[in-house]
Design a protein around this motif. Sequence first.
Motif, PDB file in Angstrom:
ATOM      1  N   VAL A  74      40.201  42.020  34.896  1.00  0.00           N
ATOM      2  CA  VAL A  74      40.234  40.776  35.664  1.00  0.00           C
ATOM      3  C   VAL A  74      41.488  40.036  35.212  1.00  0.00           C
ATOM      4  N   PHE A  75      42.384  39.790  36.172  1.00  0.00           N
ATOM      5  CA  PHE A  75      43.657  39.158  35.838  1.00  0.00           C
ATOM      6  C   PHE A  75      43.524  37.643  35.889  1.00  0.00           C
ATOM      7  N   GLN A  76      44.586  36.996  35.492  1.00  0.00           N
ATOM      8  CA  GLN A  76      44.588  35.535  35.536  1.00  0.00           C
ATOM      9  C   GLN A  76      44.443  35.030  36.981  1.00  0.00           C
ATOM     10  N   GLU A  77      45.108  35.742  37.911  1.00  0.00           N
ATOM     11  CA  GLU A  77      44.932  35.419  39.326  1.00  0.00           C
ATOM     12  C   GLU A  77      43.963  36.444  39.899  1.00  0.00           C
ATOM     13  N   PRO A  78      43.265  36.112  40.979  1.00  0.00           N
ATOM     14  CA  PRO A  78      42.269  37.061  41.503  1.00  0.00           C
ATOM     15  C   PRO A  78      42.882  38.404  41.939  1.00  0.00           C
ATOM     16  N   ARG A  79      44.097  38.375  42.468  1.00  0.00           N
ATOM     17  CA  ARG A  79      44.764  39.585  42.959  1.00  0.00           C
ATOM     18  C   ARG A  79      43.897  40.372  43.929  1.00  0.00           C
ATOM     19  N   LEU A  80      43.309  39.672  44.904  1.00  0.00           N
ATOM     20  CA  LEU A  80      42.580  40.354  45.963  1.00  0.00           C
ATOM     21  C   LEU A  80      43.570  40.708  47.061  1.00  0.00           C
ATOM     22  N   LEU A  81      43.310  41.808  47.771  1.00  0.00           N
ATOM     23  CA  LEU A  81      44.183  42.160  48.896  1.00  0.00           C
ATOM     24  C   LEU A  81      43.870  41.202  50.036  1.00  0.00           C
ATOM     25  N   PRO A  82      44.835  40.389  50.453  1.00  0.00           N
ATOM     26  CA  PRO A  82      44.511  39.358  51.442  1.00  0.00           C
ATOM     27  C   PRO A  82      44.154  39.937  52.817  1.00  0.00           C
ATOM     28  N   TRP A  83      44.547  41.208  53.069  1.00  0.00           N
ATOM     29  CA  TRP A  83      44.299  41.793  54.385  1.00  0.00           C
ATOM     30  C   TRP A  83      43.025  42.628  54.418  1.00  0.00           C
ATOM     31  N   GLU A  84      42.273  42.601  53.331  1.00  0.00           N
ATOM     32  CA  GLU A  84      40.984  43.300  53.362  1.00  0.00           C
ATOM     33  C   GLU A  84      39.890  42.304  53.050  1.00  0.00           C
ATOM     34  N   ARG A  85      38.765  42.470  53.742  1.00  0.00           N
ATOM     35  CA  ARG A  85      37.677  41.506  53.543  1.00  0.00           C
ATOM     36  C   ARG A  85      37.101  41.637  52.149  1.00  0.00           C
ATOM     37  N   VAL A  86      36.383  40.594  51.736  1.00  0.00           N
ATOM     38  CA  VAL A  86      35.894  40.499  50.366  1.00  0.00           C
ATOM     39  C   VAL A  86      35.130  41.759  49.951  1.00  0.00           C
ATOM     40  N   GLY A  87      34.229  42.222  50.826  1.00  0.00           N
ATOM     41  CA  GLY A  87      33.419  43.393  50.481  1.00  0.00           C
ATOM     42  C   GLY A  87      34.277  44.624  50.236  1.00  0.00           C
ATOM     43  N   THR A  88      35.271  44.819  51.085  1.00  0.00           N
ATOM     44  CA  THR A  88      36.166  45.973  50.937  1.00  0.00           C
ATOM     45  C   THR A  88      37.003  45.835  49.675  1.00  0.00           C
ATOM     46  N   LEU A 108      26.630  48.998  46.939  1.00  0.00           N
ATOM     47  CA  LEU A 108      27.051  48.681  45.568  1.00  0.00           C
ATOM     48  C   LEU A 108      27.866  47.395  45.553  1.00  0.00           C
ATOM     49  N   ALA A 109      28.826  47.319  46.487  1.00  0.00           N
ATOM     50  CA  ALA A 109      29.683  46.133  46.564  1.00  0.00           C
ATOM     51  C   ALA A 109      28.844  44.899  46.841  1.00  0.00           C
ATOM     52  N   ARG A 110      27.869  45.056  47.738  1.00  0.00           N
ATOM     53  CA  ARG A 110      27.027  43.906  48.070  1.00  0.00           C
ATOM     54  C   ARG A 110      26.241  43.431  46.862  1.00  0.00           C
ATOM     55  N   SER A 111      25.702  44.385  46.086  1.00  0.00           N
ATOM     56  CA  SER A 111      24.889  43.943  44.951  1.00  0.00           C
ATOM     57  C   SER A 111      25.777  43.324  43.870  1.00  0.00           C
ATOM     58  N   ALA A 112      27.025  43.819  43.736  1.00  0.00           N
ATOM     59  CA  ALA A 112      27.938  43.192  42.768  1.00  0.00           C
ATOM     60  C   ALA A 112      28.262  41.765  43.207  1.00  0.00           C
ATOM     61  N   ASP A 120      26.876  36.332  50.491  1.00  0.00           N
ATOM     62  CA  ASP A 120      27.112  35.999  51.891  1.00  0.00           C
ATOM     63  C   ASP A 120      28.597  35.983  52.257  1.00  0.00           C
ATOM     64  N   ARG A 121      29.485  36.258  51.291  1.00  0.00           N
ATOM     65  CA  ARG A 121      30.904  36.190  51.612  1.00  0.00           C
ATOM     66  C   ARG A 121      31.543  37.560  51.778  1.00  0.00           C
ATOM     67  N   ALA A 122      30.734  38.623  51.814  1.00  0.00           N
ATOM     68  CA  ALA A 122      31.279  39.982  51.897  1.00  0.00           C
ATOM     69  C   ALA A 122      32.208  40.150  53.099  1.00  0.00           C
ATOM     70  N   GLY A 123      31.923  39.429  54.192  1.00  0.00           N
ATOM     71  CA  GLY A 123      32.733  39.597  55.391  1.00  0.00           C
ATOM     72  C   GLY A 123      33.876  38.612  55.514  1.00  0.00           C
ATOM     73  N   SER A 124      34.090  37.784  54.480  1.00  0.00           N
ATOM     74  CA  SER A 124      35.139  36.757  54.578  1.00  0.00           C
ATOM     75  C   SER A 124      36.499  37.320  54.214  1.00  0.00           C
ATOM     76  N   TRP A 125      37.550  36.663  54.701  1.00  0.00           N
ATOM     77  CA  TRP A 125      38.900  36.969  54.223  1.00  0.00           C
ATOM     78  C   TRP A 125      39.108  36.271  52.879  1.00  0.00           C
ATOM     79  N   PRO A 126      39.779  36.944  51.940  1.00  0.00           N
ATOM     80  CA  PRO A 126      40.027  36.314  50.637  1.00  0.00           C
ATOM     81  C   PRO A 126      40.725  34.960  50.766  1.00  0.00           C
TER      82      PRO A 126
END
Lengths: 245, 305
Positions: A74-88, A108-112, A120-126
């Motif tokens: 886990v980095f200091q910044e989230p470093r999520l891919l902005p073009w993939e939804r939270v679940g992905t 698995l992703a949902r339970s994490a 409820d945010r699995a389908g959101s954009w980061p």
Amino acid sequence: MTVRPALAVRADGVTRSFAGRAVLRGLTVEIAAGEFVALLGRSGTGKSTLLRILAGLDDGYSGDVAVPERRAVVFQEPRLLPWERVGTNVRIGLRKSSQRPPATLSSLARSALNEVGLADRAGSWPGTLSGGEAQRVALARALVREPALMLLDEPFGALDALTRTRMHGLLRDLCERHHPAVLLVTHDVDEAITLADRVLVLAGGVITTDLRVPLSRPREGSQAGFHDLRTRLLAELFSTEETRD
Amino acid sequence: MTDLTASGLALPHQETAPPHQQTASPPATQPPSSPALTLVRPVPVRRRRPRAGVPRLARRITGPALVIVAWQLTCSLHVVTSVEVASPVAVLDAARELWAQDVLQANLLISLQRVAEGLLLGVAAGLLLALACGLLRVAEDLLDPVIQAARAVPILGLVPLVIIWFGVGEVPKIFLIALGCTFPIYINTYAAIRGVDNKLVEAGQVFGLSRLGLIRRVILPGALPGFLVGLRFALVGSWIVDVVAEEINAQSGLGYLINQAQTTDRTDIMFLCLAIYAIAGLLADALVRLLERALLSWRNAFRGA
């Protein structure tokens, strides 16, 4: 004779230089399986350098390093891919196999996400998440691969005090449930004492202090012994400043 | 106060002191010398909302419509002669005339076909080169200086050479259009690949993405906005090269029509062809906008006031 516990990290004589300047100078550290270790140090002492070596992001070092195959950062910044939804984002890099078809991966992703309170945010954009939420997603992304070693690089540094306290509780819960070995890089002495089983201080390229935290949990600043520990660690940090170079 | 009035000794300047002077007197904590602050209601800088009543499309059409009206007025008021500038009405007449003779559709179609083929080849080539140079340092070192040098050569200067190489058929025209599209796609995509946030690449590595996975899920999506910018340039560039190629050496196409119109002093036909180019440009831009909306929906970017 004591029984040596299984190790999650074994680093021996690690030296790393940047442009001729040695940042790590023969550093040696061991972390037991399931142990939570906090690494303190002033800015520029090489905390992140060590973490990047353990993460496998830097191979320009000399010395022996052994880490588990399953590790997460886990980095200091989230470093999520902005073009993939939270679940992905959470299940990035998880290999599908005959035992783990895509449907299993997304559950698995949902339970994490559920564990970090963001089911409820699995389908959101980061891009639509708050800073604290994004960092919780990053935590879920680390957890979902059930790491034997979690490397946390000042993961709460950018969060506000209240969110940070909540994240501390969340991290403790998650660690008690999943038992990964943890290396938390931080410059916050209180954070280190609150969370860790053992606190290390990095200075001059080596570990100068290795303190066990004997306090019962949950810990808080008013607890007996907390203050003494803090004073000792702060003194250690300040003294290393004077003896540097 | 009461006793002062009663005693008849009320001091006039005290009694007539305006009330605002009293309320404006500084609080005790404020140093007496500090100037009074002017307080305003805090509002965001971008305060005006897009006018709800006028649809976006109508607002976007207004500009071109005004240009056409001004153009028609200039002609109707005889500011310019009809040989110099054909009016919009004359252009419409020319369109009807050429359509009836089947000249307009045939030439438009052949130009469209050339543009489409050249664009396809050019985008593919630009994309391939950008991927090679963006992803592999060997390719970058070998190819990039060559491409940068080639880019500096004016495409129109190649026309005579291309005729020697490929003759006067379709090949030289499509080749020139493709060449014109390759460079903007290459430059923008290559820069965008190199501009992808290394922190995201590292995160991908840490979480076990393969090299191919990194390219597919981190680098390519990250470079997509840059590619779309290149595509805009390429779409416009393809028409420019097309008209030039057809004016110099062709028996068909819109460029050829313009050239023919020059020999017969048909300004209206010239303007018609130019108007078609303009409309094609507008449509191409709309196409990229649609692509952006579909592909970059994750972007939370500034949309303008």
